[in-house]
Design a protein around this motif. Structure first.
Motif, PDB file in Angstrom:
ATOM      1  N   ILE A 108      59.475 -58.423  23.835  1.00 34.39           N
ATOM      2  CA  ILE A 108      60.519 -57.696  24.554  1.00 34.39           C
ATOM      3  C   ILE A 108      60.680 -56.317  23.933  1.00 34.39           C
ATOM      4  N   GLY A 109      60.976 -55.358  24.768  1.00 36.25           N
ATOM      5  CA  GLY A 109      61.282 -54.011  24.282  1.00 36.25           C
ATOM      6  C   GLY A 109      62.450 -53.461  25.066  1.00 36.25           C
ATOM      7  N   TYR A 110      63.256 -52.647  24.408  1.00 36.53           N
ATOM      8  CA  TYR A 110      64.374 -51.984  25.087  1.00 36.53           C
ATOM      9  C   TYR A 110      64.390 -50.512  24.701  1.00 36.53           C
ATOM     10  N   LEU A 111      64.618 -49.665  25.693  1.00 38.11           N
ATOM     11  CA  LEU A 111      64.766 -48.220  25.471  1.00 38.11           C
ATOM     12  C   LEU A 111      65.915 -47.769  26.357  1.00 38.11           C
ATOM     13  N   GLY A 112      66.945 -47.169  25.766  1.00 39.61           N
ATOM     14  CA  GLY A 112      68.073 -46.760  26.607  1.00 39.61           C
ATOM     15  C   GLY A 112      69.254 -46.326  25.772  1.00 39.61           C
ATOM     16  N   LYS A 113      70.389 -46.280  26.412  1.00 39.98           N
ATOM     17  CA  LYS A 113      71.580 -45.736  25.754  1.00 39.98           C
ATOM     18  C   LYS A 113      72.525 -46.826  25.245  1.00 39.98           C
ATOM     19  N   GLU A 114      72.162 -48.076  25.439  1.00 41.33           N
ATOM     20  CA  GLU A 114      73.020 -49.165  24.953  1.00 41.33           C
ATOM     21  C   GLU A 114      72.567 -49.578  23.547  1.00 41.33           C
ATOM     22  N   ASN A 115      73.166 -50.651  23.045  1.00 41.12           N
ATOM     23  CA  ASN A 115      72.820 -51.164  21.713  1.00 41.12           C
ATOM     24  C   ASN A 115      71.458 -51.865  21.780  1.00 41.12           C
ATOM     25  N   ALA A 116      70.429 -51.190  21.280  1.00 40.78           N
ATOM     26  CA  ALA A 116      69.059 -51.672  21.455  1.00 40.78           C
ATOM     27  C   ALA A 116      68.807 -52.983  20.705  1.00 40.78           C
ATOM     28  N   VAL A 117      69.344 -53.105  19.493  1.00 44.67           N
ATOM     29  CA  VAL A 117      69.084 -54.307  18.690  1.00 44.67           C
ATOM     30  C   VAL A 117      69.722 -55.521  19.371  1.00 44.67           C
ATOM     31  N   PHE A 118      70.950 -55.342  19.819  1.00 43.60           N
ATOM     32  CA  PHE A 118      71.656 -56.439  20.488  1.00 43.60           C
ATOM     33  C   PHE A 118      70.915 -56.848  21.765  1.00 43.60           C
ATOM     34  N   ASN A 119      70.549 -55.873  22.583  1.00 39.11           N
ATOM     35  CA  ASN A 119      69.871 -56.195  23.849  1.00 39.11           C
ATOM     36  C   ASN A 119      68.537 -56.893  23.598  1.00 39.11           C
ATOM     37  N   THR A 120      67.854 -56.484  22.540  1.00 38.48           N
ATOM     38  CA  THR A 120      66.551 -57.085  22.237  1.00 38.48           C
ATOM     39  C   THR A 120      66.705 -58.529  21.773  1.00 38.48           C
ATOM     40  N   ILE A 121      67.635 -58.771  20.886  1.00 38.19           N
ATOM     41  CA  ILE A 121      67.749 -60.139  20.343  1.00 38.19           C
ATOM     42  C   ILE A 121      68.278 -61.107  21.400  1.00 38.19           C
ATOM     43  N   ILE A 122      69.111 -60.610  22.290  1.00 43.06           N
ATOM     44  CA  ILE A 122      69.565 -61.478  23.392  1.00 43.06           C
ATOM     45  C   ILE A 122      68.371 -61.828  24.284  1.00 43.06           C
ATOM     46  N   GLY A 123      67.521 -60.840  24.520  1.00 44.25           N
ATOM     47  CA  GLY A 123      66.302 -61.098  25.298  1.00 44.25           C
ATOM     48  C   GLY A 123      65.390 -62.086  24.585  1.00 44.25           C
ATOM     49  N   MET A 124      65.295 -61.963  23.268  1.00 48.64           N
ATOM     50  CA  MET A 124      64.452 -62.891  22.505  1.00 48.64           C
ATOM     51  C   MET A 124      64.964 -64.324  22.619  1.00 48.64           C
ATOM     52  N   GLU A 125      66.259 -64.472  22.596  1.00 47.56           N
ATOM     53  CA  GLU A 125      66.842 -65.822  22.761  1.00 47.56           C
ATOM     54  C   GLU A 125      66.440 -66.418  24.104  1.00 47.56           C
ATOM     55  N   LYS A 126      66.423 -65.553  25.114  1.00 51.05           N
ATOM     56  CA  LYS A 126      66.083 -66.052  26.455  1.00 51.05           C
ATOM     57  C   LYS A 126      64.603 -66.396  26.564  1.00 51.05           C
ATOM     58  N   LEU A 127      63.791 -65.846  25.664  1.00 55.07           N
ATOM     59  CA  LEU A 127      62.352 -66.146  25.692  1.00 55.07           C
ATOM     60  C   LEU A 127      61.999 -67.360  24.839  1.00 55.07           C
ATOM     61  N   GLU A 128      62.991 -67.939  24.181  1.00 56.36           N
ATOM     62  CA  GLU A 128      62.715 -69.053  23.263  1.00 56.36           C
ATOM     63  C   GLU A 128      62.046 -70.230  23.958  1.00 56.36           C
ATOM     64  N   TYR A 129      62.349 -70.426  25.260  1.00 56.02           N
ATOM     65  CA  TYR A 129      61.808 -71.568  25.998  1.00 56.02           C
ATOM     66  C   TYR A 129      60.276 -71.558  25.993  1.00 56.02           C
ATOM     67  N   ARG A 130      59.675 -70.374  25.725  1.00 59.20           N
ATOM     68  CA  ARG A 130      58.220 -70.265  25.781  1.00 59.20           C
ATOM     69  C   ARG A 130      57.547 -70.875  24.547  1.00 59.20           C
ATOM     70  N   GLY A 131      58.346 -71.211  23.528  1.00 58.96           N
ATOM     71  CA  GLY A 131      57.802 -71.788  22.301  1.00 58.96           C
ATOM     72  C   GLY A 131      57.411 -70.687  21.327  1.00 58.96           C
ATOM     73  N   TYR A 132      57.655 -70.912  20.028  1.00 59.50           N
ATOM     74  CA  TYR A 132      57.311 -69.911  19.018  1.00 59.50           C
ATOM     75  C   TYR A 132      57.489 -70.496  17.639  1.00 59.50           C
ATOM     76  N   ASP A 133      56.892 -69.810  16.641  1.00 60.30           N
ATOM     77  CA  ASP A 133      57.019 -70.282  15.263  1.00 60.30           C
ATOM     78  C   ASP A 133      57.658 -69.245  14.340  1.00 60.30           C
ATOM     79  N   SER A 134      57.730 -67.995  14.787  1.00 59.98           N
ATOM     80  CA  SER A 134      58.272 -66.914  13.964  1.00 59.98           C
ATOM     81  C   SER A 134      58.921 -65.890  14.894  1.00 59.98           C
ATOM     82  N   ALA A 135      59.799 -65.089  14.324  1.00 56.46           N
ATOM     83  CA  ALA A 135      60.482 -64.095  15.158  1.00 56.46           C
ATOM     84  C   ALA A 135      60.694 -62.822  14.350  1.00 56.46           C
ATOM     85  N   GLY A 136      60.701 -61.703  15.064  1.00 58.61           N
ATOM     86  CA  GLY A 136      60.939 -60.440  14.359  1.00 58.61           C
ATOM     87  C   GLY A 136      61.270 -59.331  15.323  1.00 58.61           C
ATOM     88  N   LEU A 137      61.857 -58.274  14.771  1.00 58.96           N
ATOM     89  CA  LEU A 137      62.106 -57.087  15.589  1.00 58.96           C
ATOM     90  C   LEU A 137      62.065 -55.838  14.724  1.00 58.96           C
TER      91      LEU A 137
END
Ligand code: GLU
Length: 222
Positions: free
Chosen positions: A5-34
């Protein structure tokens, strides 16, 4: 599978990215980072384990308008901190998140080691990163063109997002064989890129399905 996931804009980028990452969790994963840029400094946080654990380690109030995030499903190298994405160049200039497999990474890695590059991970992704970096730094071309040239040499599947610390108005992404969609806010200032549109906030109505072979530059200051 994994998620980017990537975010570019005028809002809180870190918050928007991590919320998106949570929504992608269903895809399965072993590590996470931003990785994000705050006051011209590139911040990188990554580890094996879940997005909730990562959330405890990041500054959700960072003053950042650009961020890329990853949930990894290891194919090259163990599920460890050093193999987790994002990967960054030694000078902390470029950062990448990548989903997929670079099939010719071993031969490219040897070539790049012979040119003097040092690798800090076992991933195919870091090879892709340094291949792009090498064209970018040594050919007097912009990052977008460096990506296009580098991709001519890549065999395999990828969806990736690339960020340049010196250009915090821009994300570059490309896809071949792995999923990638772009979400555009009505104001044309806020952009999302992800493996699945499900990662976008509900108010994002304009979705662009990236085609195989596309390299896209998103710049919200043009
Ligand atoms: N091949 C890359 C790695 O092993 C990306 C894996 C993925 O798609 O999460 O780090």
């Amino acid at each position: 599978m994994c998620g980017i996931i990537g975010y570019l804009g005028k809002e809180n980028a870190v918050f928007n990215t991590i919320i998106g990452m949570e929504k992608l969790e269903y895809r399965g994963y072993d590590s996470a980072g931003l990785c994000y840029i705050d006051n011209d400094i590139l911040h990188l946080v990554k580890q094996p384990g879940c997005v909730a654990d990562l959330m405890n380690k990041i500054d959700l109030n960072a003053n950042s308008e650009i961020c890329i995030g990853h949930t990894r499903w290891a194919t090259h190298g163990a599920a460890s901190k050093r193999n987790a994405h994002p990967h960054v160049t030694k000078d902390l200039r470029l950062a990448i998140v990548h989903n997929g497999i670079i099939e010719n990474s071993e031969s490219l890695k040897k070539e790049l080691i012979n040119k003097g590059y040092e690798f800090l991970s076992d991933t195919d992704t870091e090879v892709l990163l340094y291949l792009i970096y090498d064209y970018f730094m040594n050919n007097a071309i912009g990052l977008y063109d460096a990506v296009k040239v580098a991709l001519k040499r890549i065999v395999g599947a990828y969806a990736f997002i690339l960020m340049d610390k010196r250009n915090n108005n821009e994300l570059i992404c490309a896809k071949n064989g792995s999923p990638m969609v772009i979400g555009v806010q009505d104001n044309k200032i806020d952009y999302y890129i992800a493996s699945d549109a499900y990662a976008f906030p509900e108010e994002i109505k304009k979705i662009i399905y990236v085609k195989d072979g596309n390299v896209i530059r998103i710049n919200n200051k043009i």
